[in-house]
Design an enzyme around this catalytic site. Sequence first.
Site, mmCIF file in Angstrom:
data_model
loop_
_atom_site.group_PDB
_atom_site.id
_atom_site.type_symbol
_atom_site.label_atom_id
_atom_site.label_comp_id
_atom_site.label_asym_id
_atom_site.label_seq_id
_atom_site.Cartn_x
_atom_site.Cartn_y
_atom_site.Cartn_z
ATOM 1 N N SER A 1 40.517 43.323 -2.773
ATOM 2 C CA SER A 1 41.567 43.534 -3.768
ATOM 3 C C SER A 1 42.913 43.828 -3.099
ATOM 4 O O SER A 1 43.955 43.304 -3.496
ATOM 5 C CB SER A 1 41.173 44.697 -4.684
ATOM 6 O OG SER A 1 42.222 45.037 -5.550
ATOM 7 N N THR B 1 40.687 49.079 -1.153
ATOM 8 C CA THR B 1 41.283 48.805 0.163
ATOM 9 C C THR B 1 40.628 47.601 0.835
ATOM 10 O O THR B 1 40.858 47.354 2.010
ATOM 11 C CB THR B 1 41.165 50.022 1.087
ATOM 12 O OG1 THR B 1 39.786 50.369 1.204
ATOM 13 C CG2 THR B 1 41.929 51.208 0.542
ATOM 14 N N ALA B 2 39.800 46.857 0.111
ATOM 15 C CA ALA B 2 39.116 45.702 0.695
ATOM 16 C C ALA B 2 39.754 44.406 0.177
ATOM 17 O O ALA B 2 40.954 44.199 0.332
ATOM 18 C CB ALA B 2 37.620 45.780 0.388
ATOM 19 N N ASP C 1 30.570 48.347 7.570
ATOM 20 C CA ASP C 1 30.773 48.479 6.130
ATOM 21 C C ASP C 1 29.732 47.703 5.322
ATOM 22 O O ASP C 1 29.279 48.164 4.279
ATOM 23 C CB ASP C 1 32.172 47.988 5.756
ATOM 24 C CG ASP C 1 33.258 48.960 6.201
ATOM 25 O OD1 ASP C 1 32.900 50.067 6.654
ATOM 26 O OD2 ASP C 1 34.443 48.626 6.092
ATOM 27 N N GLY C 2 29.353 46.513 5.794
ATOM 28 C CA GLY C 2 28.375 45.712 5.055
ATOM 29 C C GLY C 2 27.034 46.430 4.942
ATOM 30 O O GLY C 2 26.403 46.439 3.882
#
Length: 389
Positions: A184, A181-182, A70-71
């Site tokens: 937060s 969905t991260a 993801d990064g």
Amino acid sequence: MGMVKVVGLVLHPRRDCGSAIDAIVDWAERRNVKVLGLHDEIDRIDCEAVAVTAEEMVERAGLLVSLGGDGTMLRTMRMAEGRKTPVLGVNVGRLGFLAEVDLPDLPAALTAIDEHKFTIESRLAVRTTLPDGKDVSAFNDIALVRVPGDGLAAVGICLEGKNFVSYAADAVIVATPTGSTAYSFSAGGPIVSPNVEGLIVTASAAHSSFNRPLMLALQERLDLDVLPASGRLAIEVDGIIEGYAGPGDQLSIEPIPSAAQVIRLGRTSFYERARRKLRVEGSAQVGVPDAADAVVVDAFERQRYELLLGGEVAGVLHYRRHGDKIELLHTEIEQSFSGRGLAGRLASAALEDARGRATPVVPSCPFVIGYLDRHPEFADLLATPTADS
């Protein structure tokens, strides 16, 4: 998107992307496509890609391929921000949520792109100018995070030029729907469909009486005021500290619609991915310090349950699925979080999840075996040994 003539590669800083690069170079050679890579990334490896600067890559490439997790995907989207160049995310190693294909499916994905069997979805970014004048943008979130040892994040949420509410918290997070969905989410925010145009403001571990997330429309002006009572705050942009803010600083948050274009091959929907990623377990154990805020998610792409505390992975339980059974392999808790009963939280979450899915359990982790001995209420989940196992 016509025939692609130039492909740019963006690599994970540490993972071995060799086989992915080989697959792309092979595909490119057969189609007379030029492959570009970034100087500092391509120079580490022996491959056919031409080393260029990031500016030249986004200028020339008709397709950007992110190889990593993801990064890496977020970094690639930030590079391509404001351009029409589509981004294909490929999971290499530990699998992520944002990438579209896993490594074994890469050749088929490239063929599908050749044959125009894909859709393009645009992604919203958020941008702000740091107190030192630097412009930054994020596709997941911008967060004002307390610095350990300093005071809380005391942040006023200013809407349409007027103060609406203030949070005192460990962090105040402004997320896009992609970022819902991260960080937060782990702070208690809602899951927001990527088809909604809006921003989510969430406080992590709010100490103020007001602790609810806010959902804002893109055209509404949002400013974050660091209040006099606040400690020094790190400004995290997609999880990377880009600067600091202190009392009296104000950050104006600007949404950038359609800031990046990502390729979707239509294999899974946002909701399937979110459901597998965020399959969350219920109530906390009583009397475990700080563990009340723990959340367990099924990081299915990494084949493990993750226990999150304040957005940080505090422990993991690795598993493997065999047909209809799940084998619980190994539980580990980060040293700094040990002694809080978190391994038990992971074990009970994994077992409750297996119960909810009617999945027989094969325990090979010594901790889980001991946990089952102490909690006979889960005995009915155990898979009956069969001749072939």
